[in-house]
Enzyme design. Structure first.
Site, PDB file in Angstrom:
ATOM      1  N   ASN A  40       3.335  -5.515  23.043  1.00 32.76           N
ATOM      2  CA  ASN A  40       2.887  -6.633  22.211  1.00 32.76           C
ATOM      3  C   ASN A  40       3.618  -7.867  22.739  1.00 32.76           C
ATOM      4  O   ASN A  40       4.794  -8.058  22.449  1.00 32.76           O
ATOM      5  CB  ASN A  40       3.229  -6.381  20.736  1.00 32.76           C
ATOM      6  CG  ASN A  40       2.945  -7.591  19.867  1.00 32.76           C
ATOM      7  OD1 ASN A  40       2.246  -8.519  20.288  1.00 32.76           O
ATOM      8  ND2 ASN A  40       3.483  -7.595  18.658  1.00 32.76           N
ATOM      9  N   LYS A  79       3.272 -10.882  22.014  1.00 31.24           N
ATOM     10  CA  LYS A  79       3.428 -11.981  21.056  1.00 31.24           C
ATOM     11  C   LYS A  79       2.996 -13.282  21.744  1.00 31.24           C
ATOM     12  O   LYS A  79       2.105 -13.245  22.584  1.00 31.24           O
ATOM     13  CB  LYS A  79       4.862 -12.019  20.512  1.00 31.24           C
ATOM     14  CG  LYS A  79       5.288 -10.629  19.996  1.00 31.24           C
ATOM     15  CD  LYS A  79       6.569 -10.599  19.253  1.00 31.24           C
ATOM     16  CE  LYS A  79       6.844  -9.156  18.816  1.00 31.24           C
ATOM     17  NZ  LYS A  79       8.057  -9.036  18.013  1.00 31.24           N
ATOM     18  N   HIS A 126       0.890  -7.094  11.705  1.00 27.95           N
ATOM     19  CA  HIS A 126       2.256  -7.184  12.242  1.00 27.95           C
ATOM     20  C   HIS A 126       3.125  -7.955  11.248  1.00 27.95           C
ATOM     21  O   HIS A 126       2.653  -8.879  10.586  1.00 27.95           O
ATOM     22  CB  HIS A 126       2.242  -7.893  13.601  1.00 27.95           C
ATOM     23  CG  HIS A 126       3.552  -7.774  14.317  1.00 27.95           C
ATOM     24  ND1 HIS A 126       4.630  -8.579  14.007  1.00 27.95           N
ATOM     25  CD2 HIS A 126       3.972  -6.926  15.283  1.00 27.95           C
ATOM     26  CE1 HIS A 126       5.652  -8.216  14.771  1.00 27.95           C
ATOM     27  NE2 HIS A 126       5.280  -7.223  15.558  1.00 27.95           N
ATOM     28  N   GLU A 156       5.197 -10.191  11.617  1.00 29.92           N
ATOM     29  CA  GLU A 156       5.219 -11.651  11.838  1.00 29.92           C
ATOM     30  C   GLU A 156       3.973 -12.299  11.251  1.00 29.92           C
ATOM     31  O   GLU A 156       4.016 -13.434  10.761  1.00 29.92           O
ATOM     32  CB  GLU A 156       5.364 -11.939  13.341  1.00 29.92           C
ATOM     33  CG  GLU A 156       6.766 -11.592  13.829  1.00 29.92           C
ATOM     34  CD  GLU A 156       6.857 -11.131  15.272  1.00 29.92           C
ATOM     35  OE1 GLU A 156       5.911 -11.354  16.052  1.00 29.92           O
ATOM     36  OE2 GLU A 156       7.898 -10.532  15.631  1.00 29.92           O
ATOM     37  N   GLU A 188       7.410  -0.307  12.118  1.00 28.61           N
ATOM     38  CA  GLU A 188       8.325  -1.292  12.694  1.00 28.61           C
ATOM     39  C   GLU A 188       9.236  -1.846  11.595  1.00 28.61           C
ATOM     40  O   GLU A 188       8.849  -2.764  10.857  1.00 28.61           O
ATOM     41  CB  GLU A 188       7.526  -2.457  13.300  1.00 28.61           C
ATOM     42  CG  GLU A 188       6.603  -2.055  14.428  1.00 28.61           C
ATOM     43  CD  GLU A 188       6.303  -3.222  15.360  1.00 28.61           C
ATOM     44  OE1 GLU A 188       6.499  -3.046  16.562  1.00 28.61           O
ATOM     45  OE2 GLU A 188       5.902  -4.303  14.884  1.00 28.61           O
ATOM     46  N   GLY A 209      13.223  -7.498  17.542  1.00 29.93           N
ATOM     47  CA  GLY A 209      13.783  -8.611  18.297  1.00 29.93           C
ATOM     48  C   GLY A 209      15.259  -8.851  18.039  1.00 29.93           C
ATOM     49  O   GLY A 209      15.806  -9.875  18.427  1.00 29.93           O
ATOM     50  N   SER A 263      12.918  -3.183  19.006  1.00 32.68           N
ATOM     51  CA  SER A 263      13.953  -3.093  20.052  1.00 32.68           C
ATOM     52  C   SER A 263      13.868  -1.813  20.879  1.00 32.68           C
ATOM     53  O   SER A 263      14.890  -1.268  21.281  1.00 32.68           O
ATOM     54  CB  SER A 263      15.352  -3.270  19.444  1.00 32.68           C
ATOM     55  OG  SER A 263      15.457  -4.547  18.827  1.00 32.68           O
TER      56      SER A 263
HETATM   57  O1  LIG Z   1       7.528  -6.454  16.963  1.00 36.42           O
HETATM   58  C1  LIG Z   1       7.622  -5.663  17.881  1.00 36.42           C
HETATM   59  C2  LIG Z   1       6.422  -5.116  18.528  1.00 36.42           C
HETATM   60  O2  LIG Z   1       5.283  -5.388  17.790  1.00 36.42           O
HETATM   61  C3  LIG Z   1       8.942  -5.234  18.398  1.00 36.42           C
HETATM   62  O3  LIG Z   1       9.501  -6.288  19.096  1.00 36.42           O
HETATM   63  P1  LIG Z   1      10.837  -6.028  19.974  1.00 36.42           P
HETATM   64  O4  LIG Z   1      10.520  -4.829  20.848  1.00 36.42           O
HETATM   65  O5  LIG Z   1      11.029  -7.290  20.748  1.00 36.42           O
HETATM   66  O6  LIG Z   1      11.916  -5.728  19.003  1.00 36.42           O
END
Ligand SMILES: O=C(CO)COP(=O)(O)O
Length: 252
Positions: free
Chosen positions: A9, A11, A95, A97, A167, A173, A213
């Site tokens: 992903n 982003k 997601h 976010e 997640e 992140g 992560s």
């Molecule tokens: O939100 C994520 C994947 O959708 C995870 O992000 P990270 O792998 O950067 O922690």
């Protein structure tokens, strides 16, 4: 045995030329292996080009969001019809976010999940708790209610084809990964909820990913767990070298 689905992903990252280069390289190097499925979820402006770059390879291209309507007066939005027409096969839905910054709710997640199936797209439905919820021992209840709502009204076949990504928000992140036991505990609970909503047989087919992560150093341990069938990866999906290592881990 369920396969592993390794999905990047990206982003809001990369330019078109960086995106093209990435998919060309991964398409050339990703193993064609029945045990692993490889998906790159990219920003909308790159999708048409990436579908072309991935043609003839085992790499699939996904979107990171979509609207639930087919078309209409929704300025700035992208519909499932458009994604399917481009050759996109997967779409990330709900997601954290999107839930946090763009007012995504469990209701819209459910509408989008239905819309995905109406247009031959596989939804990757994200669920997960905040740190406050974990500390208050609300993880299981919270994730359960997100899963139940997301799957409401789907047929058993559709549920079997849904990918769930667990997640934990506190692990996204942040460099803090849930331990493989913590991650698996929640993924097992998700599978039990799906058993309750459908049947044992259906629930055993559902791919449940862990995200937060994930990197080459911790992926093997996570994928070895009984109810973790892949990873949804942010940061470590941005470089081909680390992404290909994750894909390789998925072949085992
Ligand atoms: O939100 C994520 C994947 O959708 C995870 O992000 P990270 O792998 O950067 O922690």
């Amino acid at each position: 045995m369920r396969k592993n689905v390794i999905a990047g992903n990206w982003k809001m990252n990369k330019t078109l030329s960086e995106a093209n280069q990435f998919v060309e390289e991964v398409a050339a190097k990703a193993p064609s292996n029945e045990q692993v499925e490889v998906i790159v979820c990219a920003p909308f402006p790159f999708l048409a080009s990436l579908v072309e770059k991935a043609k003839g390879s085992s790499v699939k291209i996904g979107a990171q969001n979509m609207h639930y309507e087919d078309n209409g007066a929704f300025t700035g939005e992208v519909s499932p019809v458009m994604l399917n027409d481009l050759g996109v096969t997967h779409v990330v839905i709900g997601h954290s976010e999107r839930r946090e910054y763009f007012a995504e709710t469990s209701e819209t997640v459910n509408k989008k999940t239905h819309a995905a199936f109406s247009h031959d797209l596989t939804p990757i439905v994200c669920v997960g708790e905040t740190l406050e919820q974990r500390e208050a021992n609300e993880t299981m209840n919270h994730v359960e209610s997100q899963v139940r709502k997301a799957l409401e009204g789907l047929s058993d076949e559709q549920v079997a084809d849904t990918i769930i990504a667990y997640e934990p928000i506190w692990a996204i992140g942040t460099g803090k990964t849930a331990t493989s036991d913590q991650a698996n505990e929640v993924c097992t609970h998700i599978r039990n909820v799906i058993k309750d909503v459908t049947s044992n047989e259906t629930a055993e087919k559902v791919i449940i990913q862990y995200g937060g992560s994930v990197k080459p150093a911790n992926v093997d341990e996570l994928l070895a767990k009984s109810d973790i069938d892949g990873a949804l990866v942010g940061g470590a999906s941005l470089e081909t070298a680390s992404f290909l290592k994750l894909v390789e881990a998925g072949t085992k």
